[in-house]
Design a protein around this motif. Structure first.
Motif, PDB file in Angstrom:
ATOM      1  N   SER A 209      -6.217 -10.702   4.967  1.00 15.76           N
ATOM      2  CA  SER A 209      -7.522 -10.070   4.788  1.00 15.76           C
ATOM      3  C   SER A 209      -7.812  -9.068   5.901  1.00 15.76           C
ATOM      4  N   ILE A 210      -7.402  -9.412   7.123  1.00 15.32           N
ATOM      5  CA  ILE A 210      -7.643  -8.519   8.258  1.00 15.32           C
ATOM      6  C   ILE A 210      -6.798  -7.260   8.148  1.00 15.32           C
ATOM      7  N   LEU A 211      -5.551  -7.407   7.692  1.00 17.44           N
ATOM      8  CA  LEU A 211      -4.627  -6.266   7.620  1.00 17.44           C
ATOM      9  C   LEU A 211      -4.762  -5.462   6.331  1.00 17.44           C
ATOM     10  N   MET A 212      -5.766  -5.769   5.534  1.00 17.15           N
ATOM     11  CA  MET A 212      -5.895  -5.108   4.235  1.00 17.15           C
ATOM     12  C   MET A 212      -6.093  -3.605   4.363  1.00 17.15           C
ATOM     13  N   THR A 213      -6.754  -3.160   5.420  1.00 15.38           N
ATOM     14  CA  THR A 213      -7.013  -1.722   5.595  1.00 15.38           C
ATOM     15  C   THR A 213      -5.857  -1.000   6.278  1.00 15.38           C
ATOM     16  N   LEU A 214      -4.843  -1.739   6.733  1.00 15.51           N
ATOM     17  CA  LEU A 214      -3.747  -1.136   7.489  1.00 15.51           C
ATOM     18  C   LEU A 214      -2.435  -1.102   6.732  1.00 15.51           C
TER      19      LEU A 214
ATOM     20  N   ALA B  70      -1.557 -21.980   5.144  1.00  8.79           N
ATOM     21  CA  ALA B  70      -1.919 -21.057   4.070  1.00  8.79           C
ATOM     22  C   ALA B  70      -3.200 -20.295   4.399  1.00  8.79           C
ATOM     23  N   SER B  71      -4.186 -20.975   4.973  1.00  4.40           N
ATOM     24  CA  SER B  71      -5.452 -20.317   5.325  1.00  4.40           C
ATOM     25  C   SER B  71      -5.248 -19.272   6.407  1.00  4.40           C
ATOM     26  N   SER B  72      -4.373 -19.570   7.380  1.00  5.43           N
ATOM     27  CA  SER B  72      -4.093 -18.596   8.440  1.00  5.43           C
ATOM     28  C   SER B  72      -3.439 -17.342   7.873  1.00  5.43           C
ATOM     29  N   LEU B  73      -2.479 -17.543   6.980  1.00  4.81           N
ATOM     30  CA  LEU B  73      -1.825 -16.399   6.339  1.00  4.81           C
ATOM     31  C   LEU B  73      -2.804 -15.602   5.492  1.00  4.81           C
ATOM     32  N   PHE B  74      -3.722 -16.299   4.831  1.00  5.18           N
ATOM     33  CA  PHE B  74      -4.738 -15.613   4.018  1.00  5.18           C
ATOM     34  C   PHE B  74      -5.679 -14.797   4.887  1.00  5.18           C
TER      35      PHE B  74
ATOM     36  N   TYR C 170      -1.664  -2.079  -0.262  1.00  2.00           N
ATOM     37  CA  TYR C 170      -2.372  -3.118  -1.009  1.00  2.00           C
ATOM     38  C   TYR C 170      -1.424  -4.025  -1.782  1.00  2.00           C
ATOM     39  N   SER C 171      -0.344  -3.500  -2.278  1.00  2.10           N
ATOM     40  CA  SER C 171       0.589  -4.321  -3.047  1.00  2.10           C
ATOM     41  C   SER C 171       1.185  -5.424  -2.176  1.00  2.10           C
ATOM     42  N   LEU C 172       1.493  -5.119  -0.922  1.00  2.00           N
ATOM     43  CA  LEU C 172       2.023  -6.120  -0.014  1.00  2.00           C
ATOM     44  C   LEU C 172       0.961  -7.163   0.324  1.00  2.00           C
ATOM     45  N   ILE C 173      -0.274  -6.720   0.519  1.00  3.64           N
ATOM     46  CA  ILE C 173      -1.366  -7.651   0.823  1.00  3.64           C
ATOM     47  C   ILE C 173      -1.597  -8.600  -0.350  1.00  3.64           C
ATOM     48  N   TYR C 174      -1.611  -8.070  -1.553  1.00  4.59           N
ATOM     49  CA  TYR C 174      -1.802  -8.910  -2.731  1.00  4.59           C
ATOM     50  C   TYR C 174      -0.651  -9.899  -2.896  1.00  4.59           C
ATOM     51  N   PHE C 175       0.546  -9.477  -2.530  1.00  6.24           N
ATOM     52  CA  PHE C 175       1.690 -10.385  -2.583  1.00  6.24           C
ATOM     53  C   PHE C 175       1.507 -11.546  -1.607  1.00  6.24           C
TER      54      PHE C 175
ATOM     55  N   SER D 284     -18.015 -12.017  -2.635  1.00  3.95           N
ATOM     56  CA  SER D 284     -17.610 -10.673  -3.053  1.00  3.95           C
ATOM     57  C   SER D 284     -16.697  -9.996  -2.040  1.00  3.95           C
ATOM     58  N   SER D 285     -16.246 -10.719  -1.014  1.00  4.44           N
ATOM     59  CA  SER D 285     -15.344 -10.179  -0.005  1.00  4.44           C
ATOM     60  C   SER D 285     -14.318 -11.236   0.358  1.00  4.44           C
ATOM     61  N   TRP D 286     -13.182 -10.790   0.898  1.00  2.31           N
ATOM     62  CA  TRP D 286     -12.131 -11.725   1.261  1.00  2.31           C
ATOM     63  C   TRP D 286     -12.522 -12.644   2.418  1.00  2.31           C
ATOM     64  N   PRO D 287     -13.212 -12.170   3.480  1.00  2.37           N
ATOM     65  CA  PRO D 287     -13.629 -13.118   4.536  1.00  2.37           C
ATOM     66  C   PRO D 287     -14.556 -14.220   4.026  1.00  2.37           C
ATOM     67  N   ALA D 288     -15.490 -13.865   3.128  1.00  4.73           N
ATOM     68  CA  ALA D 288     -16.367 -14.891   2.564  1.00  4.73           C
ATOM     69  C   ALA D 288     -15.575 -15.881   1.711  1.00  4.73           C
TER      70      ALA D 288
END
Length: 331
Positions: A76-81, A68-72, A84-89, A26-30
C-alpha cells in the motif's frame, strides 16, 4: 461446564467490526486497519490456557497473518512508486496467504487441528470474508489464475488420507477456495452466492460434528444416537461436495455454465473431475455408520441424546427441496 465468557464476546464483536471496516473502507490503509483489528481480535478468541494445542495454533496463525499484513502494508505504501500491476500482484499474494489458499496452504490444516469446532467455524467462514472481498476488487488479477487449480488439487489430494475430521474440513475449505477464486474471476456476485451457500452448509456440518464430538472418521460408528442425525450429516456432506440434486450443486452449476460461456472448457472439466474425488473423503465421514454396526456401550444407555439442531434440519430439508428448483431451471 463451560461458562459464558464476556471477554470473548467482546473480542467477537471487535472481529466483526474489523471485517465491516474492511468492507466499508475506500482506501488501502483503512482496509489494512480493518484487517488488523480482525486479526488482533481473533487471537484471544482461539487461545485457551488449558489446551496447549490452542497456544500453538494461535502462534502459527499470528505469525502467518502478521507476515501477510506486513506485506500488504508495504504494498500500500509503495503504490505510488511502483507499477500498479506489480502492486496488485503483491496484494493478491497477501490475500491468498491470509485465506490459506495453495501454494500458501501449509499453515491452515495444522491451525485447524488445534482449534475448537466453534473457532474452526469462524476460521472457515467469517475470517475469509474480508480477503475474498479484497481479491474481488483487484482488476485483471492474473495471480488468481495460478492458485485456482493449485487450491483444488491440494484440497483434493490432501484430504484423501486424513483421519482427523478437522483436517478433512481444512482441505475441503482449500478445495472450495479454488472454486471461489474461479467465481471471483468471472463475476462479482457469483462468489457471494457461492460463499453464502458454503457458509450455510459448513455451519450445519460443524454443529453436527461438535454435538457428536466427532474428531476422527471412525467415531461415527461408536455413537448410539438416532440414525436420522447420521442421514442429516451424510446429506449435508454430499451437498458440500456439490452432488446433485443437493443445495451445494447450485453454485457449482452456475460456475460451470459461466465458465463454458467464457470458453474455459479444459479448466472447468478438470475442476469437475477433481470434485468427484473430493466426494470420496466426504463419504468416508459417514459411510462407516451405515456399513458397520454401531457399538452401543453400556454406559451410554442412560446418557441424554443431543437435541437436533435447527440449522442442521433446515439445511438438510433445503438441500432436498432443490430438486424441483433444478427441474424448473432446466426447462
Amino acid at each position: 461446564m463451560n461458562q459464558f465468557n464476556l471477554s470473548k464476546l467482546l473480542f467477537l464483536m471487535m472481529m466483526i467490526t474489523g471485517t465491516m471496516i474492511t468492507f466499508m473502507s475506500s482506501s488501502w490503509p483503512a482496509t489494512w486497519i480493518g484487517l488488523e483489528i480482525n486479526l488482533l481480535s481473533f487471537i484471544p478468541i482461539i487461545y485457551h490456557k488449558s489446551n496447549i494445542l490452542t497456544y500453538e495454533a494461535a502462534m502459527k496463525y499470528f505469525l502467518i497473518q502478521t507476515l501477510a499484513s506486513s506485506l500488504f502494508l508495504i504494498s500500500s505504501i509503495l503504490m505510488t512508486l511502483i507499477n500498479y500491476s506489480l502492486i496488485y500482484f503483491l496484494i493478491s499474494i497477501t490475500m491468498i496467504i491470509k485465506l490459506g489458499g495453495a501454494p500458501f496452504h501449509m499453515w491452515f490444516p495444522s491451525v485447524m487441528e488445534g482449534l475448537s469446532w466453534n473457532n474452526c467455524l469462524l476460521l472457515m467462514t467469517l475470517q475469509k470474508m474480508a480477503p475474498l472481498l479484497i481479491l474481488s476488487y483487484i482488476p485483471n488479477n492474473n495471480c488468481i489464475n495460478m492458485t485456482i487449480m493449485m487450491s483444488i488439487i491440494v484440497g483434493t489430494i490432501g484430504g484423501m488420507n486424513q483421519t482427523s475430521t478437522r483436517k478433512i474440513m481444512a482441505y475441503s475449505s482449500i478445495n472450495h477456495l479454488g472454486w471461489m477464486f474461479m467465481t471471483i474471476k468471472m463475476s462479482q456476485n457469483l462468489w457471494k452466492l457461492y460463499f453464502s451457500i458454503y457458509t450455510i452448509l459448513i455451519t450445519s456440518i460443524i454443529l453436527m460434528m461438535k454435538n457428536l464430538s466427532m474428531n476422527h472418521i471412525n467415531q461415527m460408528s461408536l455413537h448410539p444416537y438416532s440414525p436420522m442425525i447420521k442421514y442429516y450429516l451424510m446429506m449435508n456432506l454430499l451437498s458440500l461436495g456439490g452432488l446433485p440434486p443437493f443445495l451445494g450443486f447450485l453454485p457449482k452449476w452456475i460456475t460451470i455454465e459461466m465458465a463454458m460461456n467464457q470458453s474455459l472448457i479444459i479448466m472447468i472439466c478438470v475442476m469437475v473431475w477433481l470434485s468427484l474425488i473430493t466426494l470420496y473423503y466426504y463419504i468416508q465421514l459417514s459411510i462407516s455408520s451405515f456399513m458397520l454396526n454401531s457399538s452401543h456401550l453400556k454406559w451410554y444407555m442412560f446418557t441424554n441424546m443431543p437435541s437436533y439442531n435447527f440449522m442442521m434440519i433446515t439445511t438438510t430439508i433445503t438441500s432436498l427441496l432443490m430438486l424441483p428448483i433444478y427441474s424448473i431451471m432446466a426447462f
